[in-house]
Design a protein around this motif. Structure first.
Motif, short mmCIF file in Angstrom:
data_model
loop_
_atom_site.label_atom_id
_atom_site.label_comp_id
_atom_site.label_asym_id
_atom_site.label_seq_id
_atom_site.Cartn_x
_atom_site.Cartn_y
_atom_site.Cartn_z
N PHE A 53 0.85 -1.19 0.00
CA PHE A 53 0.00 0.00 0.00
C PHE A 53 0.88 1.24 0.00
CE2 PHE A 53 0.56 -1.62 4.30
CZ PHE A 53 1.06 -0.52 4.99
N LEU A 68 -7.25 -1.33 2.87
CA LEU A 68 -6.07 -2.09 2.45
C LEU A 68 -6.50 -3.39 1.79
CD1 LEU A 68 -3.85 -1.72 5.67
CD2 LEU A 68 -3.70 -0.39 3.55
N CYS A 72 -3.45 -8.00 3.74
CA CYS A 72 -2.87 -7.28 4.88
C CYS A 72 -3.41 -7.79 6.22
CB CYS A 72 -3.12 -5.78 4.75
SG CYS A 72 -2.31 -5.05 3.30
N SER A 83 -5.50 -0.76 8.81
CA SER A 83 -6.25 0.28 8.08
C SER A 83 -6.46 1.52 8.94
CB SER A 83 -7.61 -0.26 7.65
OG SER A 83 -7.48 -1.33 6.77
#
Length: 110
Positions: A53, A68, A72, A83
Motif C-alpha cells: 500500500f 487495504l 494485509c 487500516s
C-alpha cells in the motif's frame, strides 16, 4: 496500546517494522520494505500474504490508508487492522530504529 513504526536504510529503500496494538492479545505486526517518492511511501509487508500500500508521510506522521488489500489482514490477529492507523515521528536514525521492540519479533527493525 503502543504503536510503533521503524525504518532503517538499506540501499535505495528502507527495511521497516510496524506494530499496531489494540489490546493485550489484539495486534498487527509485520516487517517489510518501503520506498519514498516525496510524501508517498510505498510499503510492502513480507512473510505472509501479499500486502502492499501507499502511505502518506508529512514529516511528522505516517498515515496508512483506511482501505487495504485483504492480504494485509494476515499480519493481524482477529478484529485488528492496520487500516487507518498513524505513526508519529519520534527519533531519527538507524540506531534508534533498531531499538524498537516488537511482540513476535525481538527487534521490530532489522
Amino acid at each position: 496500546g503502543t504503536d510503533k513504526f521503524c525504518a532503517t536504510k538499506n540501499g535505495s529503500q528502507h527495511d521497516i517494522g510496524i506494530l499496531a496494538v489494540f489490546g493485550p492479545e489484539s495486534k498487527c505486526e509485520a516487517q517489510g520494505s518501503a520506498t519514498a517518492d516525496g510524501s508517498h511511501i510505498r510499503i510492502t509487508l513480507k512473510g505472509k500474504e501479499s500486502c502492499s500500500f501507499t502511505a502518506e508521510f508529512d514529516g511528522v506522521a505516517l498515515r496508512i490508508p483506511g482501505t487495504l488489500d485483504s492480504g494485509c489482514s494476515s499480519y493481524c490477529s482477529p478484529r485488528a487492522s492496520l487500516s487507518g492507523t498513524s505513526y508519529y515521528f519520534v527519533e531519527q536514525g538507524d540506531a534508534n530504529a533498531r531499538k524498537a521492540l516488537g511482540r513476535d519479533f525481538e527487534k521490530l527493525c532489522p
